[in-house]
Design a protein around this motif. Structure first.
Motif, short mmCIF file in Angstrom:
data_model
loop_
_atom_site.label_atom_id
_atom_site.label_comp_id
_atom_site.label_asym_id
_atom_site.label_seq_id
_atom_site.Cartn_x
_atom_site.Cartn_y
_atom_site.Cartn_z
N LEU A 190 -0.78 -1.37 -3.26
CA LEU A 190 0.37 -1.60 -2.38
C LEU A 190 0.46 -0.51 -1.31
O LEU A 190 0.71 -0.79 -0.14
N GLU A 191 0.26 0.74 -1.72
CA GLU A 191 0.29 1.84 -0.75
C GLU A 191 -0.74 1.62 0.35
O GLU A 191 -0.44 1.78 1.55
N ASN A 192 -1.96 1.27 -0.04
CA ASN A 192 -3.03 1.08 0.94
C ASN A 192 -2.74 -0.09 1.87
O ASN A 192 -2.97 -0.01 3.08
N ALA A 193 -2.24 -1.19 1.29
CA ALA A 193 -1.98 -2.38 2.10
C ALA A 193 -0.88 -2.15 3.13
O ALA A 193 -0.91 -2.71 4.22
N LEU A 194 0.10 -1.30 2.78
CA LEU A 194 1.27 -1.13 3.63
C LEU A 194 1.25 0.17 4.42
O LEU A 194 2.21 0.48 5.13
#
Length: 604
Positions: A129-133
């Motif tokens: 999630l961190e990477n995607a956002l």
């Protein structure tokens, strides 16, 4: 089934809580603090909010819409349970369906916030999630359990009594297991290991409990260093036997709820000079944040998972005995239902109860290993269908009944599926049944070079169905625990490569299921499942070869077999298996059952 109007009201209440907390999107997984596959009532927040009762699913709620992601085992069930709730179904791994990180990246705006309870989201998924956002300046809020604020009658946090497993049932003491773990830590250059996976912890400390239905586990954590070992248990779980057992193995017991201050003290005291190893697939995002705020950490598979999966010879001896008794019970059930469906008024539920009671008659029986799936007709297309007394189909002298069941015993955990012909069936059903049985036997008869994973072998089971232009939306096989979870890793049999799921070499002493199937929505389902033991077959100039050995000895229904659809080699594999069934279980049957078994295992 929860009232759909009530589901819509709960979603409105959650959105109110989201606005008050300044959260734009809120994520609710199916998980506890340890990423368990099955969870206690306290952790069924996703089910509470959506009404979807499957064991795998993740809900995402925004101010305007809600979506639920689940896998192919539950598509039919989810479609039914989500109808009229306002929740959109996202069919995972289907073409054109975004996964959750992609969906959030596509739909969230610059500067919005994503909320979730970091204790029930894994470190691996949290990092996705961190990477995607990361490019959207989205704020992640992981410290709030917003569902708790609206769930007024939430079940109590699970806390059962700890039971110690005698060494004679597992073949290794806690001290011996810790020595093996420390050797693996040394090879990984890790000075400390954090373990969060409950079945791994039960294996390591020779403990069992009842904090999760059907899975004999305790809510717990483990922390292992080169010299010390700690297990974190709830005070209400402890008894004198547990304390004495742990003390004798050199293990310190700490309170379950003290894990966070323990870790903070460990890091702040400067004892973390070496590397702390953790498995980000099972450690929570909340724990991951603590590790990286304070210590020198590295993600990696916990050595406990593979050590647990390779059974000791003592465990295998008990497993073989238990699978024999379990196979006898299932065979007796098939004999009974073939006759009873013509003479009695039966339902899916009453059939399941009869089989469960046969297992209860086995002296070592402790519990079922999952709710018995007794699925008639079109219900068979729902892979994890569960009938109950008030909602079940009557059985008729027609069609097929799919029964997937298993038991927890002192000495093993079982899992077996048979599809039983109750009366007239179509030629198409027979052809599909034959393809499934052929695939199961092809995989069971495989011989393969050491080093293969399940992905190398999956086509053997799936091939007969692929030849018909058909497939099933799940893996072919999973590991099985020993007096533990019916689903166990790291071994599996599946065709799809997925980067986030490491593959495991099939090692001697592992168990794996072999369960191809056909699932035609609104029509019928077919599954044939055996559990196999991985063994060494041959060592020669070409290398080390492995093979499988059946642990399950239950007849395959010849009323649905089309012999001419099978090659001579495939018919011989079926005949050979049925000879093994007769020779293995006949001595334990009544005279009437023996006569019947001889007929239903005749050569084709």
């Amino acid at each position: 089934m929860t009232d759909k109007k009530e589901i819509r009201q709960r979603l409105r209440m959650l959105r109110t809580a989201m606005r008050e907390a300044g959260v734009d999107y809120y994520l609710v997984p199916t998980a506890d603090f340890h990423n368990s596959e099955y969870v206690s009532g306290y952790f069924k927040a996703r089910e509470f909010l959506s009404g979807f009762t499957g064991s795998n699913g993740m809900l995402v709620v925004s101010r305007e819409e809600a979506g639920l992601w689940t896998d192919g085992r539950y598509f039919v069930q989810a479609e039914k349970e989500l109808a009229d709730t306002g929740i959109r179904l996202f069919r995972m791994q289907e073409e054109g369906v975004p996964d959750i990180p992609v969906y959030l990246e596509q739909n969230m705006w610059e500067g919005q916030s994503l909320g979730f309870d970091g204790r029930v989201v894994t470190a691996a998924f949290g990092k996705q999630l961190e990477n995607a956002l990361s490019g959207k300046n989205v704020r992640i809020v992981s410290e709030q359990d917003l569902v708790d604020s609206i769930w007024r009658d939430r079940p109590a946090f699970p806390c059962s009594r700890a039971e110690t497993v005698p060494v004679e049932y597992c073949g290794e003491s806690v001290a011996q297991k810790l020595a093996k773990v420390r050797e693996k830590m040394k090879q990984s250059k890790a000075s400390a290991l954090f373990v969060s996976k409950l079945d791994d912890l039960m294996w390591l400390f020779n403990l069992r409990g009842n904090d999760v239905a059907y899975n004999p586990v305790l809510m717990s954590y483990g922390f292992i260093t080169e010299k010390d070992a700690y297990v974190f248990l709830q005070a209400g779980s402890l008894q004198r036997e547990t304390l004495e057992s742990m003390r004798g193995a050199g293990v310190w017991i700490r309170d379950y709820w003290s894990i966070v201050p323990f870790l903070q003290e460990y890091f702040l005291a400067g004892r973390s000079r070496g590397i702390l190893l953790y498995d980000d697939r099972n450690v929570s995002y909340a724990m991951y944040r603590i590790f990286w705020a304070y210590g020198n950490c590295r993600e990696g598979s916990s050595p406990t998972e593979l050590l647990k999966a390779v059974k000791t010879e003592t465990e295998l001896e008990y497993i073989r005995k238990i699978y024999l008794k379990d196979s006898i019970a299932v065979t007796k059930f098939i004999h009974w239902i073939k006759k009873a469906v013509r003479e009695q008024s039966l339902t899916e539920y009453s059939a399941a109860q009869y089989l469960d009671n046969l297992r209860r008659g086995i002296p070592e029986f402790l519990d079922v290993s999952f709710p018995t799936i007794s699925a008639y007709g079109e219900h068979g297309a729902m892979m994890h269908y569960e009938a109950d007394e008030t909602d079940c189909a009557p059985l008729k002298e027609a069609g097929m009944l799919l029964v997937d069941s298993g038991g927890q015993y002192l000495g093993g955990t079982t899992d077996v599926t048979r599809t039983i012909v109750l009366g007239e069936i179509s030629q198409e059903m027979k052809e599909h049944f034959t393809a499934v049985a052929t695939g199961m036997l092809r995989l069971a008869g495989a011989r393969f070079l050491y080093g293969c994973t399940g992905r190398n072998l999956d086509i053997l089971a799936r091939g007969p169905l692929w030849d018909l232009g058909m497939d099933y939306k799940c893996g072919t096989g999973h590991g099985v625990g020993y007096m533990l979870n019916v689903h166990e890793g790291p071994q599996s049999i599946q065709w799809r490569y997925r980067k986030q799921i490491p593959e495991a070499v099939l090692e001697e002493g592992m168990l794996v299921t072999d369960e191809p199937g056909v699932y035609l929505e609104g029509r019928y389902g077919i599954r044939t499942e055996n559990v196999l033991e991985v063994k060494e077959w041959l060592q020669c100039d070409s290398g080390r070869f492995m093979e499988f050995s059946h642990l399950t000895y239950v007849p395959i229904d010849l009323d649905a077999i089309v012999p001419e659809q099978m090659s001579e080699k495939e018919r011989e594999a079926l005949n050979r298996y049925h000879r093994q069934v007769r020779e293995t279980i006949s001595p334990y049957l009544t005279e009437e059952e023996q006569v019947w078994l001889t007929e239903v295992t005749r050569e084709v």
